[in-house]
Design a protein around this motif. Structure first.
Motif, PDB file in Angstrom:
ATOM      1  N   THR A   1       0.814  -1.161   0.125  1.00  0.00           N
ATOM      2  CA  THR A   1      -0.049   0.037  -0.013  1.00  0.00           C
ATOM      3  C   THR A   1       0.817   1.300  -0.123  1.00  0.00           C
ATOM      4  OG1 THR A   1      -0.194   0.234   2.424  1.00  0.00           O
ATOM      5  CG2 THR A   1      -1.737  -1.279   1.319  1.00  0.00           C
ATOM      6  N   LEU A   2       0.373   2.163  -0.397  1.00  0.00           N
ATOM      7  CA  LEU A   2       1.090   3.376  -0.515  1.00  0.00           C
ATOM      8  C   LEU A   2       1.465   3.921   1.110  1.00  0.00           C
ATOM      9  CD1 LEU A   2      -0.573   5.775  -3.124  1.00  0.00           C
ATOM     10  CD2 LEU A   2       1.658   4.387  -3.218  1.00  0.00           C
ATOM     11  N   GLU A   3       0.616   3.519   2.022  1.00  0.00           N
ATOM     12  CA  GLU A   3       1.016   3.772   3.613  1.00  0.00           C
ATOM     13  C   GLU A   3       2.065   3.106   3.804  1.00  0.00           C
ATOM     14  OE1 GLU A   3      -2.017   3.134   2.288  1.00  0.00           O
ATOM     15  OE2 GLU A   3      -3.153   4.942   2.802  1.00  0.00           O
ATOM     16  N   GLU A   4       2.088   1.856   3.418  1.00  0.00           N
ATOM     17  CA  GLU A   4       3.494   0.995   3.709  1.00  0.00           C
ATOM     18  C   GLU A   4       4.655   1.611   2.932  1.00  0.00           C
ATOM     19  OE1 GLU A   4       2.248  -3.696   4.137  1.00  0.00           O
ATOM     20  OE2 GLU A   4       1.729  -2.757   2.148  1.00  0.00           O
ATOM     21  N   ALA A   5       4.544   2.013   1.857  1.00  0.00           N
ATOM     22  CA  ALA A   5       5.824   2.816   1.328  1.00  0.00           C
ATOM     23  C   ALA A   5       6.146   4.168   2.008  1.00  0.00           C
ATOM     24  CB  ALA A   5       5.375   2.964  -0.076  1.00  0.00           C
ATOM     25  N   ALA A   6       5.018   4.737   2.262  1.00  0.00           N
ATOM     26  CA  ALA A   6       5.330   6.019   2.845  1.00  0.00           C
ATOM     27  C   ALA A   6       6.066   5.857   4.472  1.00  0.00           C
ATOM     28  CB  ALA A   6       4.189   6.935   3.073  1.00  0.00           C
TER      29      ALA A   6
END
Length: 133
Positions: A84-89
Motif C-alpha cells: 500500500t502507499l501507506e506501507e511505502a510512506a
C-alpha cells in the motif's frame, strides 16, 4: 491505493562506472531524482539519488572523476508492487529517504517517490474534504 498504481515504471538504469556528471545529465533529461545502479559483479541493485550527487559536489568532488559505485546506496529498502502507499510512506519515513525501488521477483519494475505518493493522495484528500465539508 497500491505502489503499482503510483510508481513510475520507466526506470533509469545505470552502471557503476557512470560518472556523476553522466548520471546527473540522464536524470535531469528525464526529470527524475533517482537512478537504479546495477552492479552484477558486486552489490547487485543500488540507488543513486540527486542527494548523493549534491553531497559529492558539496564536498568539492569532481563529478567527471567520481563514479556511481562510490556514491550508490547499496543498503536499499525495496518495495513490492502490492504494498500500500501507506506501507511505502512508512518505509520512507522510517529510513529517511524519498525513493523506493520496486521489485517484482528480484527485478526492478519501477520506482516510487514521495512525489508519486503525494500526487495520488492529494486528489483523494480533496474528495474526502468535499464529501465531509
Amino acid at each position: 491505493m497500491l505502489v503499482r498504481d503510483a510508481m513510475s515504471s520507466v526506470v533509469l538504469t545505470i552502471g557503476p562506472t557512470h560518472t556523476l556528471r553522466q548520471a546527473a545529465r540522464l536524470m535531469s533529461a528525464r526529470r527524475i531524482g533517482a537512478a537504479v545502479v546495477l552492479d552484477t559483479d558486486h552489490c547487485g541493485i543500488g540507488i543513486l539519488t540527486e542527494r548523493d550527487i549534491l553531497n559529492s559536489l558539496g564536498a568539492g568532488q569532481n563529478p567527471d572523476a567520481e563514479t556511481a559505485d562510490t556514491h550508490t546506496t547499496t543498503d536499499v529498502v525495496f518495495a513490492a508492487p502490492s504494498w500500500t502507499l501507506e506501507e511505502a510512506a512508512a518505509a520512507m519515513s522510517h529510513g529517511g529517504f524519498r525513493h523506493l525501488i520496486v521489485l517484482n521477483e528480484r527485478e526492478p519494475v519501477g520506482i516510487v517517490s514521495v512525489r508519486d505518493i503525494i500526487r495520488c493522495w492529494a486528489p483523494a484528500r480533496r474528495e474526502a474534504a468535499v464529501l465531509t465539508g
